[in-house]
Design a protein around this motif. Structure first.
Motif, PDB file in Angstrom:
ATOM      1  N   ILE A  74       7.054  -1.999  -0.700  1.00 60.38           N
ATOM      2  CA  ILE A  74       5.925  -1.869  -1.767  1.00 60.38           C
ATOM      3  C   ILE A  74       6.472  -0.880  -2.850  1.00 60.38           C
ATOM      4  N   LEU A  75       6.374   0.080  -2.891  1.00 61.10           N
ATOM      5  CA  LEU A  75       7.066   1.387  -3.436  1.00 61.10           C
ATOM      6  C   LEU A  75       8.071   1.035  -4.127  1.00 61.10           C
ATOM      7  N   GLU A  76       9.132   0.564  -3.339  1.00 59.56           N
ATOM      8  CA  GLU A  76      10.247   0.836  -3.918  1.00 59.56           C
ATOM      9  C   GLU A  76      11.001  -0.825  -4.892  1.00 59.56           C
ATOM     10  N   HIS A  77      10.051  -1.246  -4.288  1.00 60.39           N
ATOM     11  CA  HIS A  77       9.982  -2.632  -5.256  1.00 60.39           C
ATOM     12  C   HIS A  77       9.214  -1.633  -6.573  1.00 60.39           C
ATOM     13  N   ALA A  78       8.482  -1.248  -6.640  1.00 54.77           N
ATOM     14  CA  ALA A  78       7.622  -0.917  -8.339  1.00 54.77           C
ATOM     15  C   ALA A  78       8.526   0.205  -8.417  1.00 54.77           C
ATOM     16  N   LEU A  79       9.713   0.674  -7.894  1.00 49.72           N
ATOM     17  CA  LEU A  79      10.550   1.821  -8.401  1.00 49.72           C
ATOM     18  C   LEU A  79      11.696   0.815  -9.029  1.00 49.72           C
ATOM     19  N   HIS A  80      11.669  -0.393  -8.975  1.00 51.69           N
ATOM     20  CA  HIS A  80      12.684  -0.967  -9.302  1.00 51.69           C
ATOM     21  C   HIS A  80      12.522  -1.241 -10.824  1.00 51.69           C
ATOM     22  N   LEU A  81      10.855  -2.149 -10.353  1.00 50.41           N
ATOM     23  CA  LEU A  81      10.195  -2.455 -11.153  1.00 50.41           C
ATOM     24  C   LEU A  81       9.999  -1.280 -12.545  1.00 50.41           C
ATOM     25  N   ALA A  82       9.532  -0.237 -12.514  1.00 53.41           N
ATOM     26  CA  ALA A  82       9.457   0.622 -13.616  1.00 53.41           C
ATOM     27  C   ALA A  82      11.230   0.468 -13.816  1.00 53.41           C
ATOM     28  N   VAL A  83      11.907   1.382 -13.442  1.00 56.13           N
ATOM     29  CA  VAL A  83      13.537   0.719 -13.542  1.00 56.13           C
ATOM     30  C   VAL A  83      14.151  -0.177 -15.197  1.00 56.13           C
ATOM     31  N   ASP A  84      14.268  -0.999 -14.169  1.00 54.98           N
ATOM     32  CA  ASP A  84      14.074  -2.076 -14.912  1.00 54.98           C
ATOM     33  C   ASP A  84      13.129  -2.620 -16.577  1.00 54.98           C
ATOM     34  N   GLN A  85      11.589  -1.809 -16.493  1.00 56.39           N
ATOM     35  CA  GLN A  85      10.789  -2.225 -17.380  1.00 56.39           C
ATOM     36  C   GLN A  85      11.183  -1.085 -18.033  1.00 56.39           C
ATOM     37  N   HIS A  86      12.087  -0.380 -17.832  1.00 59.47           N
ATOM     38  CA  HIS A  86      12.317   1.304 -18.766  1.00 59.47           C
ATOM     39  C   HIS A  86      10.816   2.460 -19.103  1.00 59.47           C
ATOM     40  N   HIS A  87       9.873   1.798 -17.793  1.00 56.19           N
ATOM     41  CA  HIS A  87       8.239   3.161 -17.524  1.00 56.19           C
ATOM     42  C   HIS A  87       9.146   3.928 -16.836  1.00 56.19           C
ATOM     43  N   ASP A  88       9.336   5.135 -17.340  1.00 56.18           N
ATOM     44  CA  ASP A  88       9.703   6.195 -16.940  1.00 56.18           C
ATOM     45  C   ASP A  88       9.545   7.486 -16.121  1.00 56.18           C
ATOM     46  N   GLU A  89       7.868   7.714 -16.649  1.00 57.95           N
ATOM     47  CA  GLU A  89       6.646   7.863 -16.208  1.00 57.95           C
ATOM     48  C   GLU A  89       6.232   7.681 -14.823  1.00 57.95           C
ATOM     49  N   PRO A  90       6.178   6.565 -14.553  1.00 64.58           N
ATOM     50  CA  PRO A  90       6.519   5.988 -13.296  1.00 64.58           C
ATOM     51  C   PRO A  90       7.404   5.957 -12.025  1.00 64.58           C
ATOM     52  N   ALA A  91       8.526   5.491 -13.278  1.00 62.33           N
ATOM     53  CA  ALA A  91       9.819   5.305 -12.096  1.00 62.33           C
ATOM     54  C   ALA A  91       9.764   7.105 -11.949  1.00 62.33           C
ATOM     55  N   GLU A  92       9.963   8.091 -12.404  1.00 57.30           N
ATOM     56  CA  GLU A  92       9.683   9.435 -11.908  1.00 57.30           C
ATOM     57  C   GLU A  92       8.967   9.538 -10.466  1.00 57.30           C
ATOM     58  N   GLU A  93       7.598   9.436 -10.881  1.00 52.36           N
ATOM     59  CA  GLU A  93       6.002   9.327  -9.917  1.00 52.36           C
ATOM     60  C   GLU A  93       6.645   8.703  -8.796  1.00 52.36           C
ATOM     61  N   LEU A  94       7.233   7.733  -8.306  1.00 55.71           N
ATOM     62  CA  LEU A  94       8.210   6.986  -7.136  1.00 55.71           C
ATOM     63  C   LEU A  94       8.868   7.268  -6.499  1.00 55.71           C
ATOM     64  N   ARG A  95       9.850   8.230  -6.651  1.00 53.93           N
ATOM     65  CA  ARG A  95      11.290   8.676  -6.763  1.00 53.93           C
ATOM     66  C   ARG A  95      10.921   9.984  -5.942  1.00 53.93           C
ATOM     67  N   GLU A  96       9.718  10.663  -6.615  1.00 54.17           N
ATOM     68  CA  GLU A  96       8.886  11.881  -5.734  1.00 54.17           C
ATOM     69  C   GLU A  96       8.228  11.621  -4.701  1.00 54.17           C
ATOM     70  N   ILE A  97       7.432  10.316  -4.614  1.00 55.90           N
ATOM     71  CA  ILE A  97       6.597   9.664  -3.519  1.00 55.90           C
ATOM     72  C   ILE A  97       7.799   9.389  -2.668  1.00 55.90           C
ATOM     73  N   LEU A  98       8.171   8.767  -2.998  1.00 52.52           N
ATOM     74  CA  LEU A  98       9.662   7.638  -1.933  1.00 52.52           C
ATOM     75  C   LEU A  98      10.503   8.858  -1.253  1.00 52.52           C
ATOM     76  N   GLU A  99      10.835  10.042  -2.148  1.00 52.07           N
ATOM     77  CA  GLU A  99      11.447  10.738  -1.627  1.00 52.07           C
ATOM     78  C   GLU A  99      10.360  12.045  -0.095  1.00 52.07           C
ATOM     79  N   ASP A 100       9.325  12.152  -0.431  1.00 51.33           N
ATOM     80  CA  ASP A 100       8.237  12.515   0.778  1.00 51.33           C
ATOM     81  C   ASP A 100       8.588  11.496   1.958  1.00 51.33           C
TER      82      ASP A 100
END
Length: 101
Positions: A74-100
């Motif tokens: 679910i978070l990976e899908h959200a990250l894909h959407l954040a990148v596609d939709q140019h939402h930089d802050e959510p994308a960064e937050e999601l990358r950090e969550i997924l790294e953990d």
């Protein structure tokens, strides 16, 4: 009055209104009732493939309830959407969550 108390009757009156349902899920999440937010956020995420915000909150709520395996895609899908939709802050937050995970 809590925000969830405002949106609960609206969802009960119009259960297929996803904006009301998202507002209720978000309010429950923000109020700390993450378990109660999950079904509402899930329904919103299921309603539209391109809706990023319910997926972020849903994934984070699932993580709080030790459901990392369910949350990860679910978070990976959200990250894909954040990148596609140019939402930089959510994308960064999601990358950090997924790294953990």
């Amino acid at each position: 009055m809590k925000k969830s108390e405002i949106f609960l009757p609206k969802v009960e009156a119009k259960p297929d209104n996803m904006l009301f349902r998202f507002s209720l899920g978000q309010a429950l999440y923000d109020e700390g009732d993450t378990k109660a937010s999950i079904p509402h956020l899930q329904r919103c995420a299921d309603s539209r493939d391109d809706w990023m915000l319910p997926r972020i909150l849903l994934g984070k709520a699932l993580l709080q309830h030790s459901q990392a395996e369910t949350a990860k895609p679910i978070l990976e899908h959200a990250l894909h959407l954040a990148v596609d939709q140019h939402h930089d802050e959510p994308a960064e937050e999601l990358r950090e969550i997924l790294e953990d995970l």
